[in-house]
Design a protein around this motif. Structure first.
Motif, mmCIF file in Angstrom:
data_model
loop_
_atom_site.group_PDB
_atom_site.id
_atom_site.type_symbol
_atom_site.label_atom_id
_atom_site.label_comp_id
_atom_site.label_asym_id
_atom_site.label_seq_id
_atom_site.Cartn_x
_atom_site.Cartn_y
_atom_site.Cartn_z
ATOM 1 N N TRP A 363 43.606 45.216 49.914
ATOM 2 C CA TRP A 363 43.167 44.929 51.283
ATOM 3 C C TRP A 363 43.691 45.947 52.290
ATOM 4 C CZ3 TRP A 363 46.862 44.401 54.927
ATOM 5 C CH2 TRP A 363 48.113 43.932 54.564
ATOM 6 N N VAL A 364 44.725 46.726 51.950
ATOM 7 C CA VAL A 364 45.298 47.653 52.932
ATOM 8 C C VAL A 364 44.290 48.701 53.386
ATOM 9 C CG1 VAL A 364 47.630 47.344 52.005
ATOM 10 C CG2 VAL A 364 46.243 49.273 51.218
ATOM 11 N N LEU A 365 43.276 48.971 52.568
ATOM 12 C CA LEU A 365 42.286 49.980 52.975
ATOM 13 C C LEU A 365 41.505 49.536 54.204
ATOM 14 C CD1 LEU A 365 40.694 51.436 49.722
ATOM 15 C CD2 LEU A 365 42.340 52.470 51.269
ATOM 16 N N GLY A 366 41.304 48.217 54.351
ATOM 17 C CA GLY A 366 40.551 47.717 55.507
ATOM 18 C C GLY A 366 41.178 48.125 56.819
ATOM 19 N N PRO A 367 42.435 47.743 57.096
ATOM 20 C CA PRO A 367 43.046 48.152 58.362
ATOM 21 C C PRO A 367 43.228 49.663 58.487
ATOM 22 C CG PRO A 367 44.619 46.955 56.971
ATOM 23 C CD PRO A 367 43.270 46.766 56.370
ATOM 24 N N LEU A 368 43.452 50.356 57.390
ATOM 25 C CA LEU A 368 43.566 51.817 57.484
ATOM 26 C C LEU A 368 42.276 52.430 58.008
ATOM 27 C CD1 LEU A 368 45.530 52.793 54.233
ATOM 28 C CD2 LEU A 368 46.371 52.853 56.593
ATOM 29 N N LEU A 369 41.141 51.841 57.584
ATOM 30 C CA LEU A 369 39.833 52.359 58.001
ATOM 31 C C LEU A 369 39.253 51.598 59.192
ATOM 32 C CD1 LEU A 369 38.205 52.905 54.488
ATOM 33 C CD2 LEU A 369 39.139 54.657 56.016
ATOM 34 N N ARG A 371 38.416 48.373 59.320
ATOM 35 C CA ARG A 371 37.361 47.469 58.866
ATOM 36 C C ARG A 371 38.005 46.236 58.270
ATOM 37 N NH1 ARG A 371 34.510 51.757 55.069
ATOM 38 N NH2 ARG A 371 34.510 49.961 53.684
ATOM 39 N N PRO A 372 37.383 45.060 58.395
ATOM 40 C CA PRO A 372 37.966 43.868 57.767
ATOM 41 C C PRO A 372 38.089 44.012 56.261
ATOM 42 C CG PRO A 372 36.272 43.255 59.336
ATOM 43 C CD PRO A 372 36.175 44.745 59.175
ATOM 44 N N GLU A 373 37.083 44.647 55.636
ATOM 45 C CA GLU A 373 37.092 44.841 54.192
ATOM 46 C C GLU A 373 36.657 46.264 53.874
ATOM 47 O OE1 GLU A 373 35.939 41.110 51.708
ATOM 48 O OE2 GLU A 373 34.563 41.195 53.400
ATOM 49 N N ALA A 374 37.180 46.790 52.762
ATOM 50 C CA ALA A 374 36.786 48.131 52.335
ATOM 51 C C ALA A 374 36.718 48.181 50.810
ATOM 52 C CB ALA A 374 37.773 49.168 52.868
ATOM 53 N N ASP A 375 36.195 47.103 50.205
ATOM 54 C CA ASP A 375 36.134 47.038 48.748
ATOM 55 C C ASP A 375 35.272 48.146 48.161
ATOM 56 O OD1 ASP A 375 37.774 44.879 48.816
ATOM 57 O OD2 ASP A 375 36.220 43.379 48.421
ATOM 58 N N ASP A 376 34.213 48.518 48.885
ATOM 59 C CA ASP A 376 33.345 49.581 48.372
ATOM 60 C C ASP A 376 34.104 50.899 48.283
ATOM 61 O OD1 ASP A 376 33.603 49.631 51.133
ATOM 62 O OD2 ASP A 376 31.587 50.428 51.492
ATOM 63 N N THR A 377 34.894 51.194 49.295
ATOM 64 C CA THR A 377 35.687 52.425 49.285
ATOM 65 C C THR A 377 36.781 52.355 48.224
ATOM 66 O OG1 THR A 377 35.265 52.687 51.640
ATOM 67 C CG2 THR A 377 37.078 53.978 50.705
ATOM 68 N N ALA A 431 50.341 45.597 61.850
ATOM 69 C CA ALA A 431 49.960 44.346 62.511
ATOM 70 C C ALA A 431 49.425 43.339 61.495
ATOM 71 C CB ALA A 431 48.909 44.624 63.584
ATOM 72 N N CYS A 432 48.708 43.824 60.499
ATOM 73 C CA CYS A 432 48.206 42.935 59.446
ATOM 74 C C CYS A 432 49.350 42.374 58.613
ATOM 75 C CB CYS A 432 47.224 43.682 58.546
ATOM 76 S SG CYS A 432 45.642 44.013 59.321
ATOM 77 N N TRP A 433 50.311 43.223 58.270
ATOM 78 C CA TRP A 433 51.471 42.752 57.520
ATOM 79 C C TRP A 433 52.207 41.672 58.320
ATOM 80 C CZ3 TRP A 433 52.069 42.964 52.681
ATOM 81 C CH2 TRP A 433 51.696 44.073 51.924
ATOM 82 N N LEU A 434 52.384 41.902 59.612
ATOM 83 C CA LEU A 434 53.076 40.927 60.458
ATOM 84 C C LEU A 434 52.304 39.618 60.505
ATOM 85 C CD1 LEU A 434 55.326 40.142 62.405
ATOM 86 C CD2 LEU A 434 54.026 41.244 64.245
ATOM 87 N N ASP A 435 51.012 39.712 60.673
ATOM 88 C CA ASP A 435 50.178 38.524 60.747
ATOM 89 C C ASP A 435 50.295 37.702 59.456
ATOM 90 O OD1 ASP A 435 47.744 37.183 62.245
ATOM 91 O OD2 ASP A 435 47.189 37.320 60.138
ATOM 92 N N LEU A 436 50.189 38.358 58.309
ATOM 93 C CA LEU A 436 50.277 37.652 57.033
ATOM 94 C C LEU A 436 51.670 37.072 56.803
ATOM 95 C CD1 LEU A 436 48.252 40.019 54.669
ATOM 96 C CD2 LEU A 436 47.554 37.791 55.532
ATOM 97 N N THR A 437 52.703 37.826 57.196
ATOM 98 C CA THR A 437 54.073 37.355 57.002
ATOM 99 C C THR A 437 54.347 36.107 57.827
ATOM 100 O OG1 THR A 437 54.816 39.622 56.560
ATOM 101 C CG2 THR A 437 56.500 38.014 57.131
ATOM 102 N N ILE A 461 42.124 41.107 59.411
ATOM 103 C CA ILE A 461 41.782 41.277 58.008
ATOM 104 C C ILE A 461 40.861 40.145 57.588
ATOM 105 C CG2 ILE A 461 43.785 42.576 57.199
ATOM 106 C CD1 ILE A 461 45.165 40.029 56.578
ATOM 107 N N ALA A 462 40.286 40.296 56.402
ATOM 108 C CA ALA A 462 39.321 39.306 55.926
ATOM 109 C C ALA A 462 39.996 37.954 55.730
ATOM 110 C CB ALA A 462 38.708 39.777 54.605
ATOM 111 N N MET A 463 39.287 36.889 56.063
ATOM 112 C CA MET A 463 39.837 35.544 55.920
ATOM 113 C C MET A 463 40.103 35.203 54.459
ATOM 114 S SD MET A 463 40.703 34.157 58.643
ATOM 115 C CE MET A 463 41.110 32.595 57.855
ATOM 116 N N SER A 464 39.386 35.837 53.523
ATOM 117 C CA SER A 464 39.642 35.582 52.104
ATOM 118 C C SER A 464 41.046 36.028 51.727
ATOM 119 C CB SER A 464 38.610 36.322 51.245
ATOM 120 O OG SER A 464 38.654 37.717 51.501
#
Length: 791
Positions: A363-369, A371-377, A431-437, A461-464
């Motif tokens: 999932w880290v690719l999403g915030p780097l780019l 985007r909520p998700e970046a599974d294709d990348t 910010a995503c790490w903080l949110d999840l933590t 980030i994605a709700m999933s």
């Protein structure tokens, strides 16, 4: 003699309207039959075969006779009139004389190529990143298995990473030429050539090696028929190549890397400088191409010590420049992979270098780019073998890592991304790490140290991903604690002081629950540097208070007191009541433990005022419990009981099970003191059940210690020994010296009471040594010394 055979076929194709594919099949059948006759193979009666072909083409009369004459003319063009079999084709490049290791991969590939495929052809795809040694392994396997394919071996370089992958139709032309199809006999178009190639190989056993395939579409037309086999190398997973068996290649193992290096450099030189040899292999990250280049340089410079190559490779910023020899270069190999990637994937690849050598969830690719998700990348990078899959973590998420040299290459490319864009990517990820933590700790049992700010309503980030974290928060922390440390390191490196300290403090409830003091300390020390440089008073107060808590747990009271006092000063300066409360509570605990009860009570009542002002029932319950302990120490049992029961009511009112168990444990002492032993034991059993359910090993140990005290005082030896032995095992492991000392003291006193002098002396001496290592333990030292002298 008739017209040339290919011209005859093309003429009849035009007149009869045959398709390219049909023409190819007919041409193949004809060439196969004639070739069999030329080899003396009588399975194809010439006249019958030729006439059958003529009928298939719809020829009659003179056309039929011309076709037969053309076929007859081919006999005279043979170099061997005796009809001897022609020499088998052998196009394989040489095997490497110093090929090393890979035994398991060799066996898997050979097994795959020998497999009998019902109605198909065995296809083995050797997949791996740049410089991993795919081509070398493929050649080694092809030479090993060549005897299984007596009719020959083809080799094709598909140039999949060149930027201009080769056209399958052109490559089929080369294969057909090798089979004797020349001039006008070579059909036009991919379908016809593929059909002719399959037909010509229908009764032959041949191996086809396709090196450096770009994708399945490039390989699929080249596949022969049953009886042959195909070995493909590719940097991409060819998952849509039906029936293919994939064998993935990683870097060399340590013994294999050492063997390859020593084989090129010379075993004597390696034996003379083993530490430098190991350092060179580590710098090469066990990548075969890098090892060959480094070893090749040393082989060409016999006077060089290995130390010199080690020193040149030690600087990661110039490592790729050093790993170049002639036309071999690690950087060039990597460039061939990234040149064919979409721009978004290249950007993601480079940004991943920011995260260092750690494994990360996808999932880290999403915030780097952004985007909520970046599974294709993510899939693109994995399929290109630029990002390695390392396994499944405790939450069931796949994890990934950049190979060390690939990370160095990606880091070079970061310069192409503007500094402010890189910083924005770092901030989004943190910010995503903080949110999840924060979300995860709010799903753990309530903690005095839980970050008070609720998680964001709309996480970036994605709700999933959020759902996975919240389903098993403790498992998530187990999987991510190392990556969380890396995230704090990243924040510190980028001077993101606010995110650094918030992320650090947010994770404390997990560290506290599992007594992971080392990570707790390390993260706080990492975050403290940027916080102090930016003069972030609130952050410094929180971090110093957290460090003070660890020191308190480890019985280092002088340093703990200094940290709590400084944290309290900073908290008051910036108006942070919560941090002021926690720092005051820490000071109260130290004073109580050291027997400074008046000071402890003063601190606690001050903290109670803060809790009351903020209408915080959880903090009030904590301090009521602390006040009860101080009052009990002064034999003010009625007041102590009143505060314990008030704390218990508050905990149950707010649903704080963990704090409820703490109060039950501490309240048991007052009932034991006044002779209500049964009630004391009942409180301890309730507390133990809660702590065990919460998997809080530290609090379980403290509860066993309390139970040991009660049972020892009441001469219940068996339950006392069981409880104390359970407790001491934990305290010894986690360096809780005061509690460990008390356990050994109680166990020694039990043995002395039963007359086991030898065991009692051993345990009491161990207790005495621990008490002496703790400042301010004079009373305990005197008591244990007295017990020893009485034995």
């Amino acid at each position: 003699m008739g017209q040339p055979f290919g011209m005859t076929l093309r003429r009849h194709r035009r007149s009869k309207g045959l398709t390219q594919e049909a023409l190819g099949e007919l041409a193949a059948l004809s060439t196969q039959a004639i070739g069999a006759l030329e080899r003396g193979d009588r399975r194809f009666p010439r006249q019958d075969t030729v006439l059958r072909l003529a009928d298939a083409l719809g020829l009659t009369g003179q056309e039929r006779a011309d076709f037969a004459a053309t076929a007859q003319s081919r006999k005279g063009q043979l170099p061997d009139e005796a009809g001897q079999p022609v020499a088998p084709i052998s196009q394989l490049p040489s095997d490497l004389p110093d090929f090393t290791g890979r035994e398991e991969h060799v066996e898997r590939l050979m097994t795959s190529l020998r497999a009998s495929e019902a109605g198909g052809v065995p296809v083995a795809v050797l997949v791996g990143g740049p410089g991993i040694g795919k081509s070398a392994l493929a050649m080694h396997v092809a030479h090993r298995i060549a005897g299984d394919f007596p009719d020959g071996q083809f080799y094709l370089d598909l140039a999949g990473t060149s930027g201009q992958p080769r056209d399958p139709a052109v490559m089929l032309g080369e294969l057909l030429y090798a089979l004797g199809v020349v001039g006008g006999a070579l059909p036009d178009g991919l379908p016809a050539r593929a059909a002719l190639f399959r037909s010509l190989l229908a009764d032959r056993r041949m191996l086809l090696v396709c090196d450096d395939a770009a994708n399945s579409d490039q390989v699929r037309p080249l596949l022969p028929t049953r009886g042959c086999a195909v070995l493909v190398t590719s940097r991409q997973l060819l998952t849509d190549l039906a029936g293919a068996r994939h064998v993935e290649l990683d870097v060399l193992s340590e013994p294999e890397a050492h063997q390859l290096f020593a084989g090129i450099v010379g075993p004597e030189r390696v034996a003379a400088e083993p530490e430098h040899a190991a350092a060179i292999l580590a710098a090469c990250a066990h990548l075969p191409l890098a090892i060959r280049i480094a070893a090749g340089k040393l082989a060409g410079r016999p006077a060089w010590p290995l130390r010199l190559m080690h020193e040149r490779l030690a600087d990661e910023s110039r490592r790729l420049n050093e790993l170049r020899l002639g036309d071999l270069g690690v950087r060039a190999s990597f460039e061939a992979s990234t040149d064919n990637l979409p721009a978004d994937a290249v950007r993601a690849f480079r940004l991943l270098a920011l995260l260092g050598p750690h494994t990360v969830p996808g999932w880290v690719l999403g915030p780097l780019l952004d985007r909520p998700e970046a599974d294709d990348t993510l899939d693109t990078l994995v399929d290109a073998n630029l990002l390695s899959f390392t396994g499944i973590d405790a939450t069931g998420w796949p994890r990934y890592r950049l190979h060390d040299l690939l990370r160095a290459y990606a880091d070079e490319g970061l310069e192409t991304i503007a500094l402010d864009e890189r910083r924005a990517a770092v901030r989004r990820l943190l910010a995503c790490w903080l949110d999840l933590t924060v979300r995860a700790t709010h799903k753990l049992e309530a903690s005095l140290f839980r970050w008070p700010v609720p998680p964001a309503a709309e996480p970036p980030i994605a709700m999933s991903t959020v759902t996975t974290v919240l389903r098993e928060p403790r498992r998530w922390f187990e999987a991510e604690h190392a990556t969380l440390i890396a995230a704090i390191e990243l924040a510190a490196r980028w001077d993101e002081d606010e995110l650094a300290w918030q992320l650090t403090v947010a994770a404390v409830p997990y560290y506290d629950q599992i007594s992971h003091y080392e990570d707790w300390r390390r993260t706080h020390e990492l975050a403290l540097k940027p916080v102090r440089e930016k003069k972030n008073l609130r952050g410094e107060a929180a971090l110093l208070r957290g460090l003070g808590q660890i020191l308190l747990y480890c019985d280092v009271y002088d340093q703990a007191t200094a940290n709590f006092q400084r944290a309290l000063q900073l908290a008051r300066q910036c108006g942070d009541d919560r941090e002021a409360f926690l720092a005051t509570g820490g000071l109260a605990t130290i004073d109580r433990v050291l027997g400074h009860y008046d000071k402890a009570e003063k601190h606690i009542r001050s903290a109670l005022d803060i809790a009351a002002a903020g209408d915080d029932r959880g903090l009030e319950a904590q301090m009521r419990n602390g006040l009860g302990m101080v009052l009990l120490a002064q034999d003010r049992c009625d007041e102590a009981q009143e505060n314990f029961l008030a704390a218990l009511r508050l905990c149950r009112r707010i649903g704080d099970a963990h704090r409820e168990a703490v109060v039950l444990r501490e309240a048991s002492q007052v009932f034991d003191r006044v002779g209500e032993t049964a009630r004391a034991v009942d409180f301890l059993e309730q507390a133990l059940n809660i702590f065990e359910k919460l998997e809080d090993d530290r609090c379980v140990a403290f509860t066993y210690l309390r139970a040991g005290r009660v049972h020892t005082r009441n001469a219940n030896r068996e339950p006392a020994v069981t409880a104390l032995e359970n407790a001491v095992a934990y305290f010894a492991q986690h360096d809780n010296r005061m509690e460990e000392a008390e356990c050994w003291q109680l166990l020694g006193e039990l043995d002395a009471r039963l007359g086991d002098v030898v065991s009692a002396r051993t345990k009491l001496e161990r207790s005495l040594g621990l008490w002496r290592s703790i400042g301010g333990a004079d009373e305990h030292i005197a008591k244990v010394s007295s017990a020893l002298s009485s034995l």
